[in-house]
Design an enzyme around this catalytic site. Structure first.
Site, PDB file in Angstrom:
ATOM      1  N   HIS A  30     -28.129 -13.185  15.298  1.00 22.86           N
ATOM      2  CA  HIS A  30     -27.544 -13.487  13.992  1.00 22.86           C
ATOM      3  C   HIS A  30     -28.580 -14.054  13.022  1.00 22.86           C
ATOM      4  O   HIS A  30     -28.354 -14.077  11.815  1.00 22.86           O
ATOM      5  CB  HIS A  30     -26.408 -14.496  14.185  1.00 22.86           C
ATOM      6  CG  HIS A  30     -25.274 -14.351  13.198  1.00 22.86           C
ATOM      7  ND1 HIS A  30     -24.944 -13.165  12.582  1.00 22.86           N
ATOM      8  CD2 HIS A  30     -24.385 -15.267  12.720  1.00 22.86           C
ATOM      9  CE1 HIS A  30     -23.910 -13.351  11.773  1.00 22.86           C
ATOM     10  NE2 HIS A  30     -23.559 -14.615  11.831  1.00 22.86           N
ATOM     11  N   ASN A  79     -21.810 -18.839   6.696  1.00 22.34           N
ATOM     12  CA  ASN A  79     -20.611 -18.542   5.895  1.00 22.34           C
ATOM     13  C   ASN A  79     -20.579 -19.252   4.546  1.00 22.34           C
ATOM     14  O   ASN A  79     -19.604 -19.111   3.799  1.00 22.34           O
ATOM     15  CB  ASN A  79     -19.337 -18.845   6.692  1.00 22.34           C
ATOM     16  CG  ASN A  79     -19.219 -20.301   7.079  1.00 22.34           C
ATOM     17  OD1 ASN A  79     -20.105 -21.096   6.779  1.00 22.34           O
ATOM     18  ND2 ASN A  79     -18.130 -20.656   7.747  1.00 22.34           N
ATOM     19  N   ASP A 104     -28.415  -9.310   9.844  1.00 21.34           N
ATOM     20  CA  ASP A 104     -28.124  -8.559  11.064  1.00 21.34           C
ATOM     21  C   ASP A 104     -26.918  -7.636  10.865  1.00 21.34           C
ATOM     22  O   ASP A 104     -26.020  -7.938  10.095  1.00 21.34           O
ATOM     23  CB  ASP A 104     -27.843  -9.519  12.220  1.00 21.34           C
ATOM     24  CG  ASP A 104     -26.646 -10.419  11.925  1.00 21.34           C
ATOM     25  OD1 ASP A 104     -26.719 -11.213  10.966  1.00 21.34           O
ATOM     26  OD2 ASP A 104     -25.625 -10.324  12.635  1.00 21.34           O
ATOM     27  N   ASN A 125     -19.985 -12.481   7.334  1.00 19.69           N
ATOM     28  CA  ASN A 125     -19.585 -13.692   6.605  1.00 19.69           C
ATOM     29  C   ASN A 125     -20.618 -14.158   5.588  1.00 19.69           C
ATOM     30  O   ASN A 125     -20.260 -14.698   4.536  1.00 19.69           O
ATOM     31  CB  ASN A 125     -19.272 -14.823   7.586  1.00 19.69           C
ATOM     32  CG  ASN A 125     -17.975 -14.599   8.329  1.00 19.69           C
ATOM     33  OD1 ASN A 125     -17.080 -13.927   7.826  1.00 19.69           O
ATOM     34  ND2 ASN A 125     -17.871 -15.132   9.538  1.00 19.69           N
TER      35      ASN A 125
END
Length: 208
Positions: A30, A79, A104, A125
């Site tokens: 991530h 986020n 990613d 997100n």
């Protein structure tokens, strides 16, 4: 975008890598956006500075194309990435069309990258937050494939680390990403899209 370029030529002025700030997230799938801009900073001789106003780390200096480039690593967690990006855009009076965000993508196989000039969040997100705070989907993005896992849940997969074999692929993909970005800085992201979106790095590949 540079005023001496044709109006439709997309030349990034701010390159953003998305990730999560805590050490436990270092080098996870991530956080590939962080790795990508860290790699650019090393290759271009730029130093990171923490900026509280931007809620992130920023590096700025000369790009491969004569002129200034800025790199950003938001420290707001994925986020809420848009908060940091909005602060930078407001401070430097940049338009959303002048940014390139790297992140990613599970829908892309490992070893692939994909440049797009706009589009939806696709369930990511960090991009959802950016669209909400920037107020448009019209900003360029470079997605780096991390592949799907058939054995792990989605969260475990994206927050997991690459295997040693996968890391060899990622190193080549990051080099490929740098070449694509440098071409985009010189000739526009449209040119980079046409040359790099179909390239692929395989395990054991000598590409790059």
């Amino acid at each position: 975008m540079n005023s001496d370029k044709t109006p439709n030529l997309i030349i990034p002025q701010l390159i953003i890598g998305l990730g999560n700030p805590e050490p436990k997230y270092d080098r996870t799938r991530h956080n590939i956006g962080f790795e990508a801009v860290d790699s650019l900073a090393r290759d271009w001789g730029l130093s990171w500075q923490e900026n509280k106003r931007f809620q992130g780390f920023i590096a700025e200096g000369d790009s491969p194309l004569p002129g200034k480039i800025r790199l950003l690593k938001p420290q707001t967690y994925m986020n809420r990435s848009g908060q940091s990006v909005r602060a930078v855009l407001d401070w430097y009076k940049l338009e959303p069309e002048s940014i390139l965000v790297i992140y990613d993508d599970m829908d892309l196989p490992l070893g692939r990258l994909r440049i797009r000039l706009s589009g939806s969040a696709g369930g990511h997100n960090g991009i959802k937050s950016m669209i909400a705070h920037v107020g448009t989907e019209n900003f360029a993005r470079l997605r780096i494939g991390i592949g799907k896992s058939t054995e792990k849940a989605t969260i475990s997969h994206v927050l997991g680390r690459f295997t040693p074999q996968e890391n060899q692929v990622i190193l080549k993909v990051l080099d490929l990403s740098r070449k694509a970005i440098e071409l985009g800085l010189k000739q526009g992201l449209q040119k980079a899209m046409s040359l790099y979106n179909n390239q692929s790095v395989e395990i054991g590949s000598n590409l790059c």
